[in-house]
Design a protein around this motif. Structure first.
Motif, PDB file in Angstrom:
ATOM      1  N   ASP A 225       0.847  -1.188   0.000  1.00 53.38           N
ATOM      2  CA  ASP A 225       0.000   0.000   0.000  1.00 53.38           C
ATOM      3  C   ASP A 225       0.883   1.238   0.000  1.00 53.38           C
ATOM      4  O   ASP A 225       1.984   1.231   0.562  1.00 53.38           O
ATOM      5  CB  ASP A 225      -0.885   0.055   1.255  1.00 53.38           C
ATOM      6  CG  ASP A 225      -1.931  -1.041   1.308  1.00 53.38           C
ATOM      7  OD1 ASP A 225      -2.069  -1.785   0.314  1.00 53.38           O
ATOM      8  OD2 ASP A 225      -2.601  -1.149   2.351  1.00 53.38           O
ATOM      9  N   SER A 226       0.376   2.309  -0.597  1.00 51.80           N
ATOM     10  CA  SER A 226       1.070   3.597  -0.538  1.00 51.80           C
ATOM     11  C   SER A 226       0.060   4.694  -0.824  1.00 51.80           C
ATOM     12  O   SER A 226      -1.050   4.425  -1.288  1.00 51.80           O
ATOM     13  CB  SER A 226       2.218   3.656  -1.554  1.00 51.80           C
ATOM     14  OG  SER A 226       1.726   3.490  -2.878  1.00 51.80           O
ATOM     15  N   ALA A 227       0.447   5.931  -0.545  1.00 54.17           N
ATOM     16  CA  ALA A 227      -0.452   7.071  -0.744  1.00 54.17           C
ATOM     17  C   ALA A 227       0.254   8.155  -1.540  1.00 54.17           C
ATOM     18  O   ALA A 227       1.360   8.579  -1.187  1.00 54.17           O
ATOM     19  CB  ALA A 227      -0.920   7.642   0.595  1.00 54.17           C
ATOM     20  N   THR A 228      -0.379   8.606  -2.603  1.00 51.45           N
ATOM     21  CA  THR A 228       0.164   9.701  -3.388  1.00 51.45           C
ATOM     22  C   THR A 228       0.455  10.895  -2.484  1.00 51.45           C
ATOM     23  O   THR A 228      -0.358  11.264  -1.638  1.00 51.45           O
ATOM     24  CB  THR A 228      -0.837  10.114  -4.485  1.00 51.45           C
ATOM     25  OG1 THR A 228      -1.006   9.006  -5.372  1.00 51.45           O
ATOM     26  CG2 THR A 228      -0.354  11.308  -5.263  1.00 51.45           C
ATOM     27  N   GLY A 229       1.628  11.483  -2.653  1.00 55.55           N
ATOM     28  CA  GLY A 229       2.004  12.636  -1.850  1.00 55.55           C
ATOM     29  C   GLY A 229       2.485  12.300  -0.452  1.00 55.55           C
ATOM     30  O   GLY A 229       2.895  13.198   0.299  1.00 55.55           O
ATOM     31  N   GLY A 230       2.438  11.012  -0.070  1.00 58.69           N
ATOM     32  CA  GLY A 230       2.857  10.633   1.278  1.00 58.69           C
ATOM     33  C   GLY A 230       1.883  11.067   2.361  1.00 58.69           C
ATOM     34  O   GLY A 230       2.232  11.116   3.544  1.00 58.69           O
ATOM     35  N   TYR A 231       0.650  11.373   1.956  1.00 59.01           N
ATOM     36  CA  TYR A 231      -0.354  11.785   2.933  1.00 59.01           C
ATOM     37  C   TYR A 231      -0.771  10.606   3.800  1.00 59.01           C
ATOM     38  O   TYR A 231      -0.559   9.450   3.470  1.00 59.01           O
ATOM     39  CB  TYR A 231      -1.582  12.349   2.215  1.00 59.01           C
ATOM     40  CG  TYR A 231      -1.383  13.722   1.624  1.00 59.01           C
ATOM     41  CD1 TYR A 231      -1.463  14.862   2.419  1.00 59.01           C
ATOM     42  CD2 TYR A 231      -1.103  13.872   0.269  1.00 59.01           C
ATOM     43  CE1 TYR A 231      -1.271  16.121   1.875  1.00 59.01           C
ATOM     44  CE2 TYR A 231      -0.907  15.126  -0.287  1.00 59.01           C
ATOM     45  CZ  TYR A 231      -0.988  16.256   0.525  1.00 59.01           C
ATOM     46  OH  TYR A 231      -0.792  17.496  -0.019  1.00 59.01           O
ATOM     47  N   GLY A 232      -1.410  10.941   4.916  1.00 60.65           N
ATOM     48  CA  GLY A 232      -2.032   9.901   5.715  1.00 60.65           C
ATOM     49  C   GLY A 232      -1.576   9.852   7.150  1.00 60.65           C
ATOM     50  O   GLY A 232      -0.687  10.569   7.588  1.00 60.65           O
ATOM     51  N   GLY A 233      -2.224   8.945   7.861  1.00 58.33           N
ATOM     52  CA  GLY A 233      -1.995   8.785   9.287  1.00 58.33           C
ATOM     53  C   GLY A 233      -3.289   8.366   9.934  1.00 58.33           C
ATOM     54  O   GLY A 233      -4.362   8.497   9.349  1.00 58.33           O
ATOM     55  N   CYS A 234      -3.209   7.831  11.118  1.00 61.87           N
ATOM     56  CA  CYS A 234      -4.402   7.393  11.834  1.00 61.87           C
ATOM     57  C   CYS A 234      -4.778   8.442  12.874  1.00 61.87           C
ATOM     58  O   CYS A 234      -3.977   8.747  13.770  1.00 61.87           O
ATOM     59  CB  CYS A 234      -4.151   6.054  12.514  1.00 61.87           C
ATOM     60  SG  CYS A 234      -5.548   5.486  13.514  1.00 61.87           S
ATOM     61  N   PRO A 235      -5.995   9.012  12.796  1.00 61.41           N
ATOM     62  CA  PRO A 235      -6.403  10.019  13.778  1.00 61.41           C
ATOM     63  C   PRO A 235      -6.448   9.486  15.207  1.00 61.41           C
ATOM     64  O   PRO A 235      -6.462  10.261  16.159  1.00 61.41           O
ATOM     65  CB  PRO A 235      -7.809  10.414  13.304  1.00 61.41           C
ATOM     66  CG  PRO A 235      -7.888   9.989  11.882  1.00 61.41           C
ATOM     67  CD  PRO A 235      -7.021   8.771  11.780  1.00 61.41           C
ATOM     68  N   PHE A 236      -6.462   8.153  15.346  1.00 55.25           N
ATOM     69  CA  PHE A 236      -6.588   7.539  16.663  1.00 55.25           C
ATOM     70  C   PHE A 236      -5.305   6.836  17.100  1.00 55.25           C
ATOM     71  O   PHE A 236      -5.331   5.973  17.974  1.00 55.25           O
ATOM     72  CB  PHE A 236      -7.780   6.568  16.658  1.00 55.25           C
ATOM     73  CG  PHE A 236      -9.045   7.221  16.153  1.00 55.25           C
ATOM     74  CD1 PHE A 236      -9.708   8.151  16.941  1.00 55.25           C
ATOM     75  CD2 PHE A 236      -9.518   6.952  14.892  1.00 55.25           C
ATOM     76  CE1 PHE A 236     -10.854   8.782  16.470  1.00 55.25           C
ATOM     77  CE2 PHE A 236     -10.667   7.577  14.412  1.00 55.25           C
ATOM     78  CZ  PHE A 236     -11.335   8.502  15.209  1.00 55.25           C
ATOM     79  N   ALA A 237      -4.205   7.222  16.456  1.00 56.69           N
ATOM     80  CA  ALA A 237      -2.885   6.695  16.837  1.00 56.69           C
ATOM     81  C   ALA A 237      -1.928   7.865  16.975  1.00 56.69           C
ATOM     82  O   ALA A 237      -1.308   8.292  16.002  1.00 56.69           O
ATOM     83  CB  ALA A 237      -2.369   5.706  15.799  1.00 56.69           C
ATOM     84  N   PRO A 238      -1.822   8.442  18.166  1.00 58.35           N
ATOM     85  CA  PRO A 238      -0.936   9.597  18.355  1.00 58.35           C
ATOM     86  C   PRO A 238       0.483   9.304  17.879  1.00 58.35           C
ATOM     87  O   PRO A 238       1.044   8.250  18.181  1.00 58.35           O
ATOM     88  CB  PRO A 238      -0.979   9.812  19.873  1.00 58.35           C
ATOM     89  CG  PRO A 238      -2.276   9.210  20.317  1.00 58.35           C
ATOM     90  CD  PRO A 238      -2.498   8.042  19.408  1.00 58.35           C
ATOM     91  N   GLY A 239       1.027  10.226  17.093  1.00 62.82           N
ATOM     92  CA  GLY A 239       2.389  10.061  16.602  1.00 62.82           C
ATOM     93  C   GLY A 239       2.491   9.345  15.277  1.00 62.82           C
ATOM     94  O   GLY A 239       3.606   9.138  14.769  1.00 62.82           O
ATOM     95  N   ALA A 240       1.349   8.968  14.687  1.00 63.56           N
ATOM     96  CA  ALA A 240       1.393   8.282  13.394  1.00 63.56           C
ATOM     97  C   ALA A 240       1.924   9.221  12.315  1.00 63.56           C
ATOM     98  O   ALA A 240       1.554  10.395  12.260  1.00 63.56           O
ATOM     99  CB  ALA A 240       0.004   7.774  13.016  1.00 63.56           C
ATOM    100  N   HIS A 241       2.775   8.709  11.467  1.00 56.78           N
ATOM    101  CA  HIS A 241       3.355   9.485  10.381  1.00 56.78           C
ATOM    102  C   HIS A 241       2.670   9.148   9.060  1.00 56.78           C
ATOM    103  O   HIS A 241       1.892   8.209   8.962  1.00 56.78           O
ATOM    104  CB  HIS A 241       4.852   9.209  10.283  1.00 56.78           C
ATOM    105  CG  HIS A 241       5.630   9.746  11.446  1.00 56.78           C
ATOM    106  ND1 HIS A 241       5.586   9.170  12.697  1.00 56.78           N
ATOM    107  CD2 HIS A 241       6.452  10.823  11.555  1.00 56.78           C
ATOM    108  CE1 HIS A 241       6.356   9.863  13.525  1.00 56.78           C
ATOM    109  NE2 HIS A 241       6.893  10.864  12.865  1.00 56.78           N
ATOM    110  N   GLY A 242       2.985   9.919   8.031  1.00 57.72           N
ATOM    111  CA  GLY A 242       2.384   9.730   6.720  1.00 57.72           C
ATOM    112  C   GLY A 242       2.786   8.416   6.076  1.00 57.72           C
ATOM    113  O   GLY A 242       3.776   7.784   6.447  1.00 57.72           O
ATOM    114  N   ASN A 243       1.991   8.023   5.082  1.00 60.93           N
ATOM    115  CA  ASN A 243       2.277   6.799   4.342  1.00 60.93           C
ATOM    116  C   ASN A 243       3.532   6.940   3.492  1.00 60.93           C
ATOM    117  O   ASN A 243       3.963   8.057   3.164  1.00 60.93           O
ATOM    118  CB  ASN A 243       1.109   6.487   3.396  1.00 60.93           C
ATOM    119  CG  ASN A 243      -0.110   5.964   4.116  1.00 60.93           C
ATOM    120  OD1 ASN A 243      -0.220   4.776   4.397  1.00 60.93           O
ATOM    121  ND2 ASN A 243      -1.051   6.852   4.409  1.00 60.93           N
ATOM    122  N   ILE A 244       4.071   5.816   3.102  1.00 60.44           N
ATOM    123  CA  ILE A 244       5.087   5.843   2.066  1.00 60.44           C
ATOM    124  C   ILE A 244       4.444   6.442   0.816  1.00 60.44           C
ATOM    125  O   ILE A 244       3.307   6.114   0.470  1.00 60.44           O
ATOM    126  CB  ILE A 244       5.645   4.432   1.801  1.00 60.44           C
ATOM    127  CG1 ILE A 244       6.792   4.476   0.797  1.00 60.44           C
ATOM    128  CG2 ILE A 244       4.550   3.472   1.348  1.00 60.44           C
ATOM    129  CD1 ILE A 244       7.500   3.148   0.643  1.00 60.44           C
TER     130      ILE A 244
END
Length: 285
Positions: A225-244
């Motif tokens: 899985d990957s996300a264009t632009g490296g966007y993303g993260g889990c709103p319910f996981a503090p400290g989550a970083h963007g996708n590859i």
């Protein structure tokens, strides 16, 4: 060698932005991604819009996405209610998800791991005509519980396999797991479930995601899985970083002589369309 990429920006990417992108813009982005050669698109999630307002309009989106034999859309569901909504909306593939860690499960799904899996298992059994894939959140590390032991991850994956699910994605939700950690846990799941197709969903906290991709390919994984632009993260996981970022992943694989079927120029055009849609999106209230 060919690697399959599932584009997740319309779900995982947008869910962590402070705006709601119009359904029409999401459809246009999906079309542009498909035109780039991406054949698997995670288009949204059937979750409570009060908790994740960025996914409002997902029922309309699922019904309106252009259908093409070579493009496969999936939609995430965290519970039985979400599965039923997805099926009613005509979702082709439903991604059922549970956390490997109790802390994240209670925050993300509102219940412990066992209860979450049991609820999803009932929904899967009630819909034998639907294609299900599975995802395990916090497969390697949890912001509340710390590192996730491999045997706990294996246990969750085995319960999905018992439902008849044949493809299971393992998610580094925080993006902080080391390559060695991912490889050890991945190998444990592969050994326990040799007939299940495993994929990786990598976030990228320390720039290690591409190294992890290489190591996973060496273990036989060919779906990421990957996300264009490296966007993303889990709103319910503090400290989550963007996708590859899909752009980085595709360029890296191509540099290794690995085929993806994705045109990098067309992908850049889709990324520009995404940026314009985000610029005119409505702020989350």
């Amino acid at each position: 060698m060919t690697v399959t990429i599932t584009e997740v920006v319309l779900r995982d990417g947008l869910q962590d932005e402070a705006v709601v992108v119009a359904v029409a813009d999401r459809i246009a982005i999906a079309e542009a991604l498909a035109e780039s050669g991406i054949r698997h698109i995670e288009a949204g999630s059937f979750v409570n819009p009060e908790r994740v307002p960025q996914m409002a309009g997902v029922d309309e989106l699922a019904a309106a996405l252009p259908r093409a034999d070579e493009v496969h859309y999936s939609f995430l569901a965290l519970n039985g209610r979400g599965v039923r909504r997805a099926v009613d909306a005509g979702a082709e593939n439903v991604l059922v998800v549970a956390s490997a860690s109790g802390g994240h499960s209670r925050t993300n799904a509102g219940r412990d791991v066992d209860a979450a899996i049991e609820d999803v298992a009932r929904a899967v059994a009630e819909n034998p005509g639907t294609s299900f894939i599975a995802g395990v959140s916090t497969a390697f590390a949890c912001p509340f519980d710390g590192d996730v032991p491999a045997d706990r991850l294996v246990s969750v994956a085995e319960r999905f396999a018992a439902m008849g699910v044949r493809r299971i994605g393992l998610a580094d939700t925080l993006g902080t797991a080391t390559t060695d950690h991912v490889v050890r846990s991945l190998a444990a799941v592969r050994d326990a479930l040799p007939d299940v197709d495993l994929s990786l969903h990598l976030h990228n906290a320390h720039g290690q995601a591409l190294r992890t991709v290489d190591a996973a390919i060496d273990l036989g994984v060919v779906h990421f899985d990957s996300a264009t632009g490296g966007y993303g993260g889990c709103p319910f996981a503090p400290g989550a970083h963007g996708n590859i970022a899909t752009e980085d992943l595709v360029a890296h694989l191509h540099s290794r002589g690995i085929s993806t079927g994705i045109d990098e120029t067309a992908l850049a055009n889709a990324s520009e369309l995404l940026e314009r849609a985000l610029a005119r999106a409505v702020p989350v209230v």
